[in-house]
Design a protein around this motif. Structure first.
Motif, PDB file in Angstrom:
ATOM      1  N   GLN B  99      44.981  32.765  34.422  1.00 16.83           N
ATOM      2  CA  GLN B  99      44.626  33.899  35.254  1.00 16.83           C
ATOM      3  C   GLN B  99      43.124  34.167  35.238  1.00 16.83           C
ATOM      4  OE1 GLN B  99      46.933  37.308  34.127  1.00 16.83           O
ATOM      5  NE2 GLN B  99      47.528  37.706  36.247  1.00 16.83           N
ATOM      6  N   ALA B 100      42.535  34.100  34.052  1.00 15.92           N
ATOM      7  CA  ALA B 100      41.104  34.369  33.961  1.00 15.92           C
ATOM      8  C   ALA B 100      40.309  33.261  34.643  1.00 15.92           C
ATOM      9  CB  ALA B 100      40.686  34.515  32.494  1.00 15.92           C
ATOM     10  N   CYS B 101      40.789  32.023  34.574  1.00 17.36           N
ATOM     11  CA  CYS B 101      40.109  30.930  35.271  1.00 17.36           C
ATOM     12  C   CYS B 101      40.151  31.149  36.774  1.00 17.36           C
ATOM     13  CB  CYS B 101      40.747  29.575  34.942  1.00 17.36           C
ATOM     14  SG  CYS B 101      40.209  28.927  33.353  1.00 17.36           S
ATOM     15  N   LYS B 102      41.283  31.631  37.254  1.00 13.93           N
ATOM     16  CA  LYS B 102      41.411  31.879  38.688  1.00 13.93           C
ATOM     17  C   LYS B 102      40.394  32.930  39.129  1.00 13.93           C
ATOM     18  CE  LYS B 102      45.710  31.945  40.123  1.00 13.93           C
ATOM     19  NZ  LYS B 102      47.060  32.478  40.452  1.00 13.93           N
ATOM     20  N   ILE B 103      40.308  34.006  38.354  1.00 14.64           N
ATOM     21  CA  ILE B 103      39.369  35.079  38.689  1.00 14.64           C
ATOM     22  C   ILE B 103      37.921  34.589  38.546  1.00 14.64           C
ATOM     23  CG2 ILE B 103      38.571  37.393  38.000  1.00 14.64           C
ATOM     24  CD1 ILE B 103      41.535  37.872  37.063  1.00 14.64           C
TER      25      ILE B 103
END
Lengths: 100, 113, 135
Positions: B99-103
């Motif tokens: 999720q953090a990579c996506k953001i």
């Protein structure tokens, strides 16, 4: 039992066989497959190298030998195995290293 | 392959079927807020700390770290109270790495299936 | 943990001519999640993967060399490079990128992962592994 080394490149194209033979040990098996089988053809430079190797069993895969018209043209001391024999070699040895 | 768009300041930013942006250079802070909202996350300073860290990591190593590596690296930089699974999952409930990579506008971490 | 196996990734191809180097790196990164005892071997043209100073900008492909330096984070502490392969190519350890890991048993001291080994030692390393993945 030792290791099984497969070699799938022609010795006249790549150093794959040479590198393999530099790393084999007593009791290992070298299985030539695909273009690797050309190394076992009588009269070639690679065949001399191959026959000089001590303490290592050399096999060739029959399907690849036949496909290339090499039947009856192999050096002595090389064992011809079929696909089932290939599987046997994999199971009889500790591990397999595929020289690419 | 682009399968949809994020809308940022009237501009369309393409993303893949899982929501990762297609061109890494499209990323902006505004876009990060948009992606986060879609993920159900309100970005706080704590979220930004992780997102910025990921971007720095990617800049240096050209890979998005696996979760285990991320936890260890965060621990080293920010201390054990942040470098642990619980803290990071509270910030990013669907997986900190993913999720953090996506953001952060990075590719999906290698090894995340 | 009793089911830890010794994995050896054998790299024998130069970095950009084929996809092998990048594929190997990806498998190493994925495989690291399984917490096995992982070592990398570089021999023949594989040693070119570690020659520092890549600039792939004119090739139009991603420069994946920095990823090798992250492998320490992935608990990869043993990177064996064959001396004969280096020498045949006019290379020495000074030509290689730095690869390090932090030693948990030594107050997290940063240490080099690269170990230059002879051809004979390399053969023994292969022999001592449980699983060999070749690229």
């Amino acid at each position: 039992m030792g290791m099984l080394h497969t070699v799938n490149k022609s010795p006249y194209q790549c150093n794959t066989l040479e590198s393999c033979l530099n790393h084999v040990g007593e009791g290992d098996v070298v299985l030539l497959i695909e273009d690797g089988v050309y190394a076992a053809m009588k009269g070639g430079r690679a065949a001399d190298v191959l026959s000089a190797v001590q303490g290592v069993k050399v096999c060739v895969l029959s399907a690849d030998v036949k496909a290339r018209g090499l039947e009856g043209k192999l050096i002595d001391g090389v064992e011809v195995v079929d696909y089932a024999g290939f599987v046997d070699l994999v199971t009889e040895t500790d591990k397999t290293q595929a020289w690419l | 392959m682009s399968t949809g768009f994020y809308e940022v300041n009237g501009k369309q930013v393409p993303h893949d079927e899982e929501g990762y942006i297609t061109n890494l250079s499209d990323w902006s802070k505004e876009l990060a807020e948009v992606i986060a909202k879609q993920e159900g996350i309100d970005m706080t300073d704590e979220h930004w700390e992780v997102v910025n860290f990921l971007r720095e990591y990617y800049d240096e190593y050209q890979i998005a770290p696996a979760i285990r590596v991320l936890v260890k690296a965060i621990k080293k930089k920010f201390g054990p109270e942040k470098g642990n699974n619980k803290y990071l999952y509270e910030l990013f409930p669907y997986g900190p790495a993913k999720q953090a990579c996506k953001i952060a506008g990075l590719p999906k971490p290698t090894g995340c299936v | 943990m009793s089911d830890v196996k010794k994995f050896l990734y054998v790299n024998r191809k130069a970095p950009h001519g084929t996809i092998y180097a990048l594929e190997s790196l990806e498998v190493v990164l994925i495989g690291a999640a399984f917490e096995q005892d992982v070592a990398l071997a570089f021999l023949d043209d594989g040693v070119y993967q570690l020659v520092k100073g890549w600039d792939t900008s004119e090739l139009g492909v991603k420069n994946f060399q920095p990823a090798y330096t992250a492998l320490g984070d992935y608990d990869i502490q043993k990177v064996y490079v064959e001396r004969e392969s280096l020498e045949e190519r006019g290379l020495s350890e000074d030509d290689l990128i730095e690869m390090t890991y932090e030693d948990e048993d030594d107050d997290w001291a940063e240490k080099s992962s690269i170990r230059i080994v002879s051809r004979e030692e390399m053969a023994q390393i292969m022999r001592d592994s449980d699983v060999i993945l070749s690229f």
